[in-house]
Scaffold this active site. Structure first.
Site, PDB file in Angstrom:
ATOM      1  N   SER A 100     -38.275  24.536  61.737  1.00 25.57           N
ATOM      2  CA  SER A 100     -37.644  24.150  62.695  1.00 25.57           C
ATOM      3  C   SER A 100     -36.272  25.443  61.472  1.00 25.57           C
ATOM      4  O   SER A 100     -36.214  25.784  60.511  1.00 25.57           O
ATOM      5  CB  SER A 100     -36.482  22.899  62.122  1.00 25.57           C
ATOM      6  OG  SER A 100     -35.557  22.814  62.101  1.00 25.57           O
ATOM      7  N   TYR A 129     -37.471  15.017  57.263  1.00 20.69           N
ATOM      8  CA  TYR A 129     -37.354  16.129  58.023  1.00 20.69           C
ATOM      9  C   TYR A 129     -37.238  17.343  57.868  1.00 20.69           C
ATOM     10  O   TYR A 129     -38.655  18.579  57.941  1.00 20.69           O
ATOM     11  CB  TYR A 129     -36.920  16.200  59.005  1.00 20.69           C
ATOM     12  CG  TYR A 129     -37.591  17.000  60.318  1.00 20.69           C
ATOM     13  CD1 TYR A 129     -38.141  16.372  60.921  1.00 20.69           C
ATOM     14  CD2 TYR A 129     -36.224  17.942  61.468  1.00 20.69           C
ATOM     15  CE1 TYR A 129     -38.902  17.507  62.281  1.00 20.69           C
ATOM     16  CE2 TYR A 129     -36.538  19.149  61.666  1.00 20.69           C
ATOM     17  CZ  TYR A 129     -37.732  18.809  63.086  1.00 20.69           C
ATOM     18  OH  TYR A 129     -37.767  19.167  63.416  1.00 20.69           O
TER      19      TYR A 129
END
Length: 248
Positions: A138, A152
């Site tokens: 990401s 995350y």
């Protein structure tokens, strides 16, 4: 492209569904693994006229079962392409509200799940002298995130580090390992979370995106397909940023 079998983990996800379609159009036999039986079966039905498709219903966070299923897939199908697409989190949680459980769950989904699939498939690829492994990170794992949380982001940063180490170890074997770091892509899940934000929040986020918009799923898929291809044979340990200029 030679018709080499591809294993897609998290195959029913928004980006990976279209990666599967792209590989199917190239004639690659597919093994689609996902915990959502209805969604992955629907995807298999959609692609069945294009290529051979096998479905495995499983959850990589159930480690013991996942290890067995992945070993069976590696033995039976001998995938030459592996795409790890499990993960994703649209929860904006400040550090003060995070708990250890958030870190444990996201690490299990993103890091351990990815590791299990590589450990099962990479030895066979190395013996064959050919392999393409693509992991999903990401933009948050490269820097920080407006869209998620520290648990995350930390897990996705770990995926990047793990990818580079495995790329180094597998480099002499003909197996390449790379990672794509998507920024905000308008999958169904992300778009839904986006619509729940108030207009002021949306304006603030978009002002930080040089392109001023989210990416489309189609824009997210092209780089993944390239890394799955024969032409990516001299690319390993790379992080491909697909983020509209959010991180440069």
């Amino acid at each position: 492209m030679t018709a080499r079998t591809a294993l897609l983990v998290g195959a029913a996800g928004g980006i990976l569904r279209e990666v599967a379609a792209g590989l199917a159009e190239q004639g690659a036999p597919l093994v689609l693994l996902d915990r959502d039986e209805a969604a992955v079966s629907a995807l298999a039905d959609r692609l069945a006229d294009l290529t051979k498709v096998d479905v495995v219903v499983g959850d990589v966070t159930d480690v013991a079962v996942a290890e067995r299923q992945l070993a069976e897939v590696a033995d039976r199908h001998k995938p030459a392409v592996l795409v790890n697409g499990v993960g994703g989190d649209t929860r904006v949680i400040g550090y003060a509200d995070l708990e250890v459980a958030h870190f444990e769950q996201t690490y299990l989904e993103n890091v351990i799940g990815t590791f299990l699939a590589i450990k099962a498939c990479a030895p066979g690829m190395a013996r064959a002298g050919y392999g393409r492994i693509v992991n999903f990170a990401s933009a948050g794992g490269r820097t920080y995130s407006h869209f998620n949380n520290a648990a995350y982001v930390g897990a996705k940063a770990a995926v990047i580090g793990m990818t580079k180490q495995m790329a180094y170890e597998l480099a002499p074997s003909g197996v390449v390992v790379n990672v794509v770091a998507h920024g905000p892509i308008a999958t169904e899940r992300v778009a839904g979370a986006w619509e729940r934000r108030d207009p002021a929040q949306k304006e603030q986020v978009l002002s930080r995106l040089p392109m001023g918009r989210m990416g489309t799923v189609a824009e997210a898929v092209g780089s993944v397909l390239h890394l799955c291809s024969e032409g990516a044979g001299y690319t390993t340990g790379a992080v491909i940023d697909i983020n509209g200029g959010l991180y440069m």
